[in-house]
Design a protein around this motif. Structure first.
Motif, PDB file in Angstrom:
ATOM      1  N   CYS A  75      -3.931  31.547 -11.568  1.00  0.00           N
ATOM      2  CA  CYS A  75      -4.552  31.573 -10.242  1.00  0.00           C
ATOM      3  C   CYS A  75      -5.943  30.946 -10.227  1.00  0.00           C
ATOM      4  O   CYS A  75      -6.372  30.420  -9.201  1.00  0.00           O
ATOM      5  CB  CYS A  75      -4.645  33.015  -9.738  1.00  0.00           C
ATOM      6  SG  CYS A  75      -3.058  33.773  -9.346  1.00  0.00           S
ATOM      7  N   VAL A  76      -6.670  31.073 -11.323  1.00  0.00           N
ATOM      8  CA  VAL A  76      -8.038  30.566 -11.347  1.00  0.00           C
ATOM      9  C   VAL A  76      -8.276  29.817 -12.650  1.00  0.00           C
ATOM     10  O   VAL A  76      -7.625  30.072 -13.669  1.00  0.00           O
ATOM     11  CB  VAL A  76      -9.077  31.708 -11.222  1.00  0.00           C
ATOM     12  CG1 VAL A  76      -8.967  32.395  -9.873  1.00  0.00           C
ATOM     13  CG2 VAL A  76      -8.930  32.719 -12.348  1.00  0.00           C
ATOM     14  N   SER A  77      -9.221  28.901 -12.613  1.00  0.00           N
ATOM     15  CA  SER A  77      -9.619  28.207 -13.827  1.00  0.00           C
ATOM     16  C   SER A  77     -10.501  29.128 -14.662  1.00  0.00           C
ATOM     17  O   SER A  77     -11.001  30.156 -14.192  1.00  0.00           O
ATOM     18  CB  SER A  77     -10.390  26.932 -13.472  1.00  0.00           C
ATOM     19  OG  SER A  77     -11.593  27.262 -12.813  1.00  0.00           O
ATOM     20  N   THR A  78     -10.717  28.749 -15.911  1.00  0.00           N
ATOM     21  CA  THR A  78     -11.545  29.567 -16.795  1.00  0.00           C
ATOM     22  C   THR A  78     -12.954  29.686 -16.265  1.00  0.00           C
ATOM     23  O   THR A  78     -13.538  30.780 -16.240  1.00  0.00           O
ATOM     24  CB  THR A  78     -11.574  28.961 -18.211  1.00  0.00           C
ATOM     25  OG1 THR A  78     -10.245  28.875 -18.716  1.00  0.00           O
ATOM     26  CG2 THR A  78     -12.407  29.823 -19.149  1.00  0.00           C
ATOM     27  N   VAL A  79     -13.539  28.586 -15.809  1.00  0.00           N
ATOM     28  CA  VAL A  79     -14.915  28.623 -15.320  1.00  0.00           C
ATOM     29  C   VAL A  79     -15.009  29.483 -14.056  1.00  0.00           C
ATOM     30  O   VAL A  79     -15.980  30.220 -13.859  1.00  0.00           O
ATOM     31  CB  VAL A  79     -15.453  27.202 -15.071  1.00  0.00           C
ATOM     32  CG1 VAL A  79     -14.726  26.521 -13.908  1.00  0.00           C
ATOM     33  CG2 VAL A  79     -16.957  27.233 -14.822  1.00  0.00           C
ATOM     34  N   THR A  80     -14.000  29.432 -13.203  1.00  0.00           N
ATOM     35  CA  THR A  80     -13.992  30.272 -12.003  1.00  0.00           C
ATOM     36  C   THR A  80     -13.910  31.747 -12.368  1.00  0.00           C
ATOM     37  O   THR A  80     -14.598  32.586 -11.792  1.00  0.00           O
ATOM     38  CB  THR A  80     -12.806  29.897 -11.084  1.00  0.00           C
ATOM     39  OG1 THR A  80     -12.927  28.537 -10.688  1.00  0.00           O
ATOM     40  CG2 THR A  80     -12.782  30.773  -9.847  1.00  0.00           C
ATOM     41  N   SER A  81     -13.085  32.047 -13.350  1.00  0.00           N
ATOM     42  CA  SER A  81     -12.949  33.426 -13.794  1.00  0.00           C
ATOM     43  C   SER A  81     -14.269  33.951 -14.343  1.00  0.00           C
ATOM     44  O   SER A  81     -14.688  35.071 -14.020  1.00  0.00           O
ATOM     45  CB  SER A  81     -11.859  33.520 -14.876  1.00  0.00           C
ATOM     46  OG  SER A  81     -11.727  34.836 -15.356  1.00  0.00           O
ATOM     47  N   ARG A  82     -14.948  33.155 -15.175  1.00  0.00           N
ATOM     48  CA  ARG A  82     -16.228  33.595 -15.739  1.00  0.00           C
ATOM     49  C   ARG A  82     -17.239  33.878 -14.618  1.00  0.00           C
ATOM     50  O   ARG A  82     -17.935  34.902 -14.625  1.00  0.00           O
ATOM     51  CB  ARG A  82     -16.798  32.531 -16.673  1.00  0.00           C
ATOM     52  CG  ARG A  82     -15.946  32.269 -17.897  1.00  0.00           C
ATOM     53  CD  ARG A  82     -16.040  33.380 -18.918  1.00  0.00           C
ATOM     54  NE  ARG A  82     -15.249  33.058 -20.095  1.00  0.00           N
ATOM     55  CZ  ARG A  82     -13.991  33.450 -20.294  1.00  0.00           C
ATOM     56  NH1 ARG A  82     -13.387  34.215 -19.410  1.00  0.00           N
ATOM     57  NH2 ARG A  82     -13.345  33.098 -21.398  1.00  0.00           N
ATOM     58  N   LYS A  83     -17.329  32.978 -13.658  1.00  0.00           N
ATOM     59  CA  LYS A  83     -18.313  33.132 -12.592  1.00  0.00           C
ATOM     60  C   LYS A  83     -17.940  34.261 -11.637  1.00  0.00           C
ATOM     61  O   LYS A  83     -18.821  34.974 -11.132  1.00  0.00           O
ATOM     62  CB  LYS A  83     -18.459  31.803 -11.827  1.00  0.00           C
ATOM     63  CG  LYS A  83     -19.062  30.698 -12.672  1.00  0.00           C
ATOM     64  CD  LYS A  83     -19.137  29.382 -11.926  1.00  0.00           C
ATOM     65  CE  LYS A  83     -19.754  28.285 -12.815  1.00  0.00           C
ATOM     66  NZ  LYS A  83     -19.836  26.977 -12.118  1.00  0.00           N
ATOM     67  N   LEU A  84     -16.646  34.431 -11.400  1.00  0.00           N
ATOM     68  CA  LEU A  84     -16.185  35.504 -10.513  1.00  0.00           C
ATOM     69  C   LEU A  84     -16.557  36.869 -11.078  1.00  0.00           C
ATOM     70  O   LEU A  84     -17.169  37.706 -10.396  1.00  0.00           O
ATOM     71  CB  LEU A  84     -14.670  35.398 -10.325  1.00  0.00           C
ATOM     72  CG  LEU A  84     -13.999  36.577  -9.602  1.00  0.00           C
ATOM     73  CD1 LEU A  84     -14.502  36.671  -8.169  1.00  0.00           C
ATOM     74  CD2 LEU A  84     -12.475  36.421  -9.643  1.00  0.00           C
ATOM     75  N   PHE A  85     -16.205  37.111 -12.336  1.00  0.00           N
ATOM     76  CA  PHE A  85     -16.459  38.432 -12.920  1.00  0.00           C
ATOM     77  C   PHE A  85     -17.943  38.647 -13.196  1.00  0.00           C
ATOM     78  O   PHE A  85     -18.432  39.778 -13.103  1.00  0.00           O
ATOM     79  CB  PHE A  85     -15.621  38.619 -14.186  1.00  0.00           C
ATOM     80  CG  PHE A  85     -14.172  38.862 -13.903  1.00  0.00           C
ATOM     81  CD1 PHE A  85     -13.736  40.095 -13.432  1.00  0.00           C
ATOM     82  CD2 PHE A  85     -13.232  37.854 -14.053  1.00  0.00           C
ATOM     83  CE1 PHE A  85     -12.408  40.328 -13.138  1.00  0.00           C
ATOM     84  CE2 PHE A  85     -11.888  38.069 -13.764  1.00  0.00           C
ATOM     85  CZ  PHE A  85     -11.476  39.311 -13.304  1.00  0.00           C
ATOM     86  N   ASN A  86     -18.664  37.584 -13.508  1.00  0.00           N
ATOM     87  CA  ASN A  86     -20.111  37.741 -13.688  1.00  0.00           C
ATOM     88  C   ASN A  86     -20.781  38.106 -12.367  1.00  0.00           C
ATOM     89  O   ASN A  86     -21.722  38.904 -12.328  1.00  0.00           O
ATOM     90  CB  ASN A  86     -20.723  36.457 -14.248  1.00  0.00           C
ATOM     91  CG  ASN A  86     -21.926  36.725 -15.122  1.00  0.00           C
ATOM     92  OD1 ASN A  86     -21.812  37.319 -16.192  1.00  0.00           O
ATOM     93  ND2 ASN A  86     -23.100  36.328 -14.662  1.00  0.00           N
TER      94      ASN A  86
END
Length: 491
Positions: free
Chosen positions: A342-353
């Motif tokens: 559903c999301v790219s790795t960079v999106t996941s990092r920024k979302l959870f941060n």
């Protein structure tokens, strides 16, 4: 930062990556438990031990200076508040010093030997703490805590070094969260049990004997069963070893010209990389807010809201129980998003941060305006604030390995060094601002400062953060005229 349609091709998922994700499908097929999961389990207990050894004095010092409050059959020391503050901060004097060298040493000698050595020495010194207090009073205890800090400075860089070798990219966030949740578990155990131990017939010295003894047991177990990488493991299957190697190979376009542990460290490239600089910022602002809460909230709750959470083991450990639990909730959500592409790795990092910093930013402001009659609401907000911090394990905390698997331990050492300096400064700033502990307006300034750090730090991370391997992960080797000295200098 780009969200993709669920079920899309994982190869095109990370817009920061230059290479297709070869081999990750193979990793996804290996859904059962493997040796890598057992290694993470051992790291979880390593961090549990590390934080138990770090926190034990915070609780024990109360019984050591007021025997009547626990068990009068054991020694009591006439230590002033200034001396107690000195003892509690002395650990971090040593801890900050060894952060950066530890990453380099973990690359050279391996993460296993470094974390094993550090925690073994720290565990033995913890067992000796009551004797040091008896023989050398607070001065010897202070020196012992400095050495313990020096030993524990290797823990995070070594853990990151080991995770970079064991965790496939698709499992990096989940396995990393499982390992680092040991921080909260160790804190919870000490806060919940130390008061009971101190009041029992075995007294406050047993706080050190038990926590240090458990650390020694872990050391023995890890010596026989721990492994710094799949290559060092004697029990890993050929299939699991191959899929880990394939997943790591999919992240880089070219193999390094020399063994990874002999690559020159590109210090200048680290410190001129925007992606790494904002990682330092994200780690630092998280520590500022987290340690402001850890060290100052008990005083705020007691003086403003009339609730003494220090004297209540459940209340004092409840925020960390929430963080421990929520880290697994966020990990499960991340894994589902990852499995469905559903999301790219960079999106996941920024979302959870963003979840881990921006939501606490709002709740901290709310906490500042809670009326004294609403102490229960304040406890809920405090637990929610600390609980949401658990999302950062899937944000900046794993981003070091995304940027550079080869130098992940060194990167963690640098960011953790700067972040822990912030951890030391934050309570000092609070001391300058809060001259009257019963004045709610002064406390609001403290909460607004922490919220401001959260806002600015995560905004920079969202704008400039990356999650693809940086070019300096494989620095070019400079040829030398005489090869013999070069070989000797590498060993």
């Amino acid at each position: 930062m780009k969200i993709l349609c669920c079920g899309g091709n994982n190869g095109s998922m990370d817009m920061d990556s230059k290479n297709p994700k070869k081999g990750e499908e193979a990793v996804g097929e290996h859904s059962g438990l493997g040796v890598r999961h057992f290694q993470v389990f051992l790291l979880f207990f390593a961090l549990t031990v590390a934080y138990a050894l770090r926190v034990n004095l915070s609780v024990a010092v109360v019984a050591m200076t007021d025997a009547a409050s626990s068990n009068p059959d054991f020694p009591e020391y006439q230590w002033s508040e200034k001396i107690k503050s000195l003892l509690l901060s002395s650990f971090f004097w040593g801890y900050v010093i060894t952060q950066v060298p530890a990453g380099q040493l973990a690359r050279k000698f391996g993460g296993k030997i470094m974390i094993l050595t550090g925690l073994t020495i720290c565990s033995v010194l913890t067992v000796l703490t009551p004797l040091c207090a008896k023989w050398g009073d607070w001065k010897l205890v202070c020196a012992l805590r400095v050495v313990e800090g020096l030993c524990q400075g290797v823990v995070f860089p070594s853990t990151h070094t080991i995770l970079s070798k064991w965790a496939p990219p698709k499992e990096r966030a989940t396995l990393g969260t499982c390992a680092y949740s040991g921080n909260q578990f160790g804190t919870i155990l000490m806060l919940a049990t130390s008061g009971v131990i101190a009041a029992s017939p075995i007294g406050w010295p047993s706080i050190f004997y038990i926590s240090g003894g458990i650390g020694c047991v872990w050391s023995v177990v890890y010596f026989f069963f721990g492994a710094g990488s799949p290559e060092e493991s004697k029990s890993i299957s050929a299939e699991e070893k191959k899929l880990i190697e394939m997943s790591h190979a999919s992240e880089v376009s070219n193999a390094p010209e020399v063994p990874k542990d002999q690559l020159p460290t590109p210090w200048l490239a680290f410190l001129t990389s925007p992606a790494f600089l904002v990682l330092i910022v994200a780690h630092s602002v998280h520590n500022w807010g987290f340690w402001t809460l850890l060290t100052e909230i008990p005083s705020y709750m007691k003086n403003i809201l009339g609730k003494d959470i220090k004297s209540n083991a459940l209340l004092s450990s409840l925020p960390y129980i929430c963080m421990f639990a929520m880290s697994f909730v966020f990990s499960a959500i991340s894994q589902q998003l990852n499995n469905r592409n559903c999301v790219s790795t960079v999106t996941s990092r920024k979302l959870f941060n963003s979840i881990g910093l921006w939501i606490p930013m709002v709740t901290l402001i709310g906490l500042a305006y809670v009326d004294p009659e609403q102490s229960e609401l304040a406890v809920v907000l405090l637990c929610f604030t600390v609980g949401m911090n658990g999302a950062t394990y899937l944000g900046y905390n794993m981003n070091h390995i995304d940027l550079s698997p080869n130098f992940a331990g060194i990167l963690m050492g640098i960011t953790n060094c700067v972040a822990n300096i912030m951890s030391i400064i934050a309570p000092l700033i609070v001391g300058f601002i809060v001259t009257d502990e019963h004045d709610p307006t002064q406390w609001r300034i403290v909460f607004f400062i922490a919220s401001g750090f959260y806002l600015v730090g995560n905004t920079l991370y969202v704008i400039f953060g990356k999650a693809n391997i940086q070019p300096w992960n494989d620095p070019p080797i400079k040829p030398r005229r005489n090869s013999t000295p070069q070989v000797e200098s590498q060993h």
